[in-house]
Design an enzyme around this catalytic site. Structure first.
Site, PDB file in Angstrom:
ATOM      1  N   ASP A  90       0.820  -1.209   0.000  1.00  0.00           N
ATOM      2  CA  ASP A  90       0.000   0.000   0.000  1.00  0.00           C
ATOM      3  C   ASP A  90       0.857   1.264   0.000  1.00  0.00           C
ATOM      4  OD1 ASP A  90      -2.326  -1.394  -0.113  1.00  0.00           O
ATOM      5  OD2 ASP A  90      -2.883  -1.121   1.987  1.00  0.00           O
ATOM      6  N   GLY A  91       2.034   1.227   0.632  1.00  0.00           N
ATOM      7  CA  GLY A  91       2.909   2.395   0.618  1.00  0.00           C
ATOM      8  C   GLY A  91       3.361   2.741  -0.789  1.00  0.00           C
TER       9      GLY A  91
ATOM     10  N   ASN B 244      -4.817   8.757   1.927  1.00  0.00           N
ATOM     11  CA  ASN B 244      -5.151   8.153   3.219  1.00  0.00           C
ATOM     12  C   ASN B 244      -5.377   9.176   4.322  1.00  0.00           C
ATOM     13  OD1 ASN B 244      -5.324   5.471   2.615  1.00  0.00           O
ATOM     14  ND2 ASN B 244      -3.365   4.886   3.518  1.00  0.00           N
ATOM     15  N   ASP B 245      -4.321   9.938   4.655  1.00  0.00           N
ATOM     16  CA  ASP B 245      -4.443  10.788   5.833  1.00  0.00           C
ATOM     17  C   ASP B 245      -3.393  11.890   5.853  1.00  0.00           C
ATOM     18  OD1 ASP B 245      -2.047   9.424   6.729  1.00  0.00           O
ATOM     19  OD2 ASP B 245      -3.307   7.847   7.529  1.00  0.00           O
TER      20      ASP B 245
ATOM     21  N   ASP C 281       0.053  12.252  21.312  1.00  0.00           N
ATOM     22  CA  ASP C 281       1.201  11.838  20.507  1.00  0.00           C
ATOM     23  C   ASP C 281       1.039  12.278  19.056  1.00  0.00           C
ATOM     24  OD1 ASP C 281       2.267  10.656  22.722  1.00  0.00           O
ATOM     25  OD2 ASP C 281       2.110   8.590  22.015  1.00  0.00           O
TER      26      ASP C 281
ATOM     27  N   ALA D 116      -3.324   8.353  21.449  1.00  0.00           N
ATOM     28  CA  ALA D 116      -2.867   8.360  22.846  1.00  0.00           C
ATOM     29  C   ALA D 116      -3.005   9.731  23.486  1.00  0.00           C
ATOM     30  CB  ALA D 116      -1.415   7.860  22.931  1.00  0.00           C
TER      31      ALA D 116
ATOM     32  N   GLN E 252       4.428  10.322   4.632  1.00  0.00           N
ATOM     33  CA  GLN E 252       5.652  10.997   4.201  1.00  0.00           C
ATOM     34  C   GLN E 252       5.746  12.367   4.863  1.00  0.00           C
ATOM     35  OE1 GLN E 252       7.951   9.615   2.320  1.00  0.00           O
ATOM     36  NE2 GLN E 252       6.821   7.763   1.834  1.00  0.00           N
TER      37      GLN E 252
END
Length: 330
Positions: A71-72, A176-177, A206, A241, A276
Site C-alpha cells: 500500500d505504501g 489516506n491521511d 502523541d 494516545a 511521508q
C-alpha cells in the site's frame, strides 16, 4: 479509456518479487510499443525526491500508473497520478494490500484487461491542506527519519497567496491521511482542533490523524478509529494516545474543514501526508485539512467489495458456533 498509451511504473525496489513483476510490466509494454518509465525514484544517499507534477512530466504524463509493492508503494503512485489524472493499478506484493488490486501472477492479465477497457474505475476522495505559512523541513532532521518516518518528500509548493485569513493553499494531495505528530519523544504535541472555524477541543497527544474514508483502515484504525466505507466521502479525525478522557474519533461531512493549531506550550510537530514527512510546525503555526477537488482514479478489475477486502485482509474468521448455518440472510 480505449487503450494504454504510456505507463509510469512505481516499484518497491527492496523486494525481489516486486522487481520480477516490474520486469513483466516492462516486457508487456515493450511488446506493444508502449513507453514505460520508472517514476518516484530517488537517490538512496540523499533521499531526494521530486514533486509529484515534476515526476509526472518527466515520465511524459502517463495515462496509467502501475505500482508494484504494498500500500505504501501504491500511495506513491497516487501522489504522482493526481496532477495529471492518471489511472492507478496496484500489484500487491505487500502483507496487507487494502489498496492494491492484483497478485503478481496476474500482472499480464490485468494489463490486458486495462488495455481493453475491461475494468471499473473506483473514484476516491482525497485530502489537501492550507497552512499559516509555507512548510519547511529543518536541517538536521534526517536522524529522526530513521525511526519510522522514511525519506522526506520536498516541502509542498504553494498554490495561491493568503486571503481572508485562510492561509496558504499548499499543492499537496493525500489519499489516506494527513497527520500532525509530536517530533520529540519526551514532549507531547499540544493541539487546538477546530471544525469549520469553531474550536472543538484541545488535545495533548502523541499525534492527531485526519483521514479520508479510504484512510480509515490505516493509521486512524490502528489508533482506534472507525472503519468507513470508501463509497462514503467523509473526514475522520482521531487523536493518538491523548492525555484526556475524550479519546473518540469524529466523522465529518466531506465539505467540512478541520483546523489544527500548535499551541504555545507545545513542542514542534511534524506534518505527514500518507506517511511521508512534508514539514515541521512551530508553536503558533496551524494547518487546515479538507477534501481536495481532485479525486484518485483506481483501477478495479472486479466489482469493488470493500467489506470482503476488510474481512480477508484482517483475517476475520467466522465464529465456530455460527458455522452450522452459513447461509446469509436475504
Amino acid at each position: 479509456m480505449a487503450s494504454v498509451s504510456r505507463i509510469g511504473l512505481v516499484v518497491h525496489g527492496g523486494k525481489e518479487a516486486a522487481r520480477r513483476a516490474a520486469g513483466e510490466v516492462r516486457a508487456w509494454a515493450a511488446a506493444r510499443g508502449i513507453p514505460c518509465t520508472d517514476i518516484d525514484v530517488w537517490d538512496d544517499f540523499d533521499g531526494h525526491r521530486r514533486h509529484a507534477k515534476e515526476e509526472a512530466e518527466r515520465a511524459g504524463n502517463p495515462d496509467l500508473i502501475v505500482t508494484v509493492g504494498g500500500d505504501g508503494t501504491f500511495l506513491r503512485g497516487v501522489r504522482v497520478a493526481a496532477p495529471v489524472g492518471s489511472l492507478v493499478l496496484g500489484v500487491n506484493v505487500g502483507r496487507v494490500g487494502f489498496l492494491t488490486e492484483v497478485a503478481t501472477e496476474d500482472v499480464v492479465a490485468a494489463l490486458d484487461a486495462v488495455n481493453d477497457g475491461a475494468f471499473q474505475e473506483d473514484s476516491r476522495m482525497t485530502l489537501t491542506m492550507c497552512a499559516s505559512r509555507p512548510l519547511s523541513i529543518p536541517k538536521g532532521i534526517e536522524p529522526m527519519l530513521r525511526y519510522g518516518r522514511g525519506p522526506a518528500l520536498p516541502p509542498p509548493n504553494t498554490r495561491r497567496a493568503p486571503s481572508d485569513g485562510d492561509g496558504i493553499q499548499l499543492d499537496v494531495l493525500g489519499l489516506n491521511d494527513i497527520v500532525v505528530e509530536k517530533l520529540a519523544r519526551d514532549r507531547q504535541a499540544s493541539l487546538a482542533v477546530y471544525v469549520d472555524g469553531r474550536q472543538f477541543a484541545v488535545y495533548s497527544t502523541d499525534a492527531f490523524v485526519v483521514a479520508s474514508s479510504t484512510g480509515s483502515t490505516a493509521y486512524s484504525f490502528s489508533a482506534g478509529g472507525p472503519i468507513v466505507s470508501p463509497g462514503l466521502d467523509a473526514l475522520v479525525f482521531t487523536p493518538v494516545a491523548p492525555h484526556m478522557v475524550f479519546n473518540r474519533s469524529v466523522v465529518l461531512a466531506p465539505q467540512q474543514r478541520v483546523g489544527i493549531r500548535v499551541l504555545e506550550q507545545s513542542g514542534e510537530a511534524a506534518v505527514s501526508v500518507d506517511g511521508q514527512l512534508r514539514g515541521v510546525l512551530e508553536p503558533g503555526d496551524w494547518i487546515t485539512v479538507q477534501a481536495a477537488s481532485r479525486r484518485a482514479r483506481l483501477v478495479r478489475l472486479d466489482e469493488p467489495d470493500f467489506l470482503c477486502r476488510v474481512r480477508d485482509r484482517f483475517g476475520l474468521a467466522d465464529s465456530v458456533a455460527a458455522l452450522a448455518d452459513e447461509r446469509p440472510p436475504r
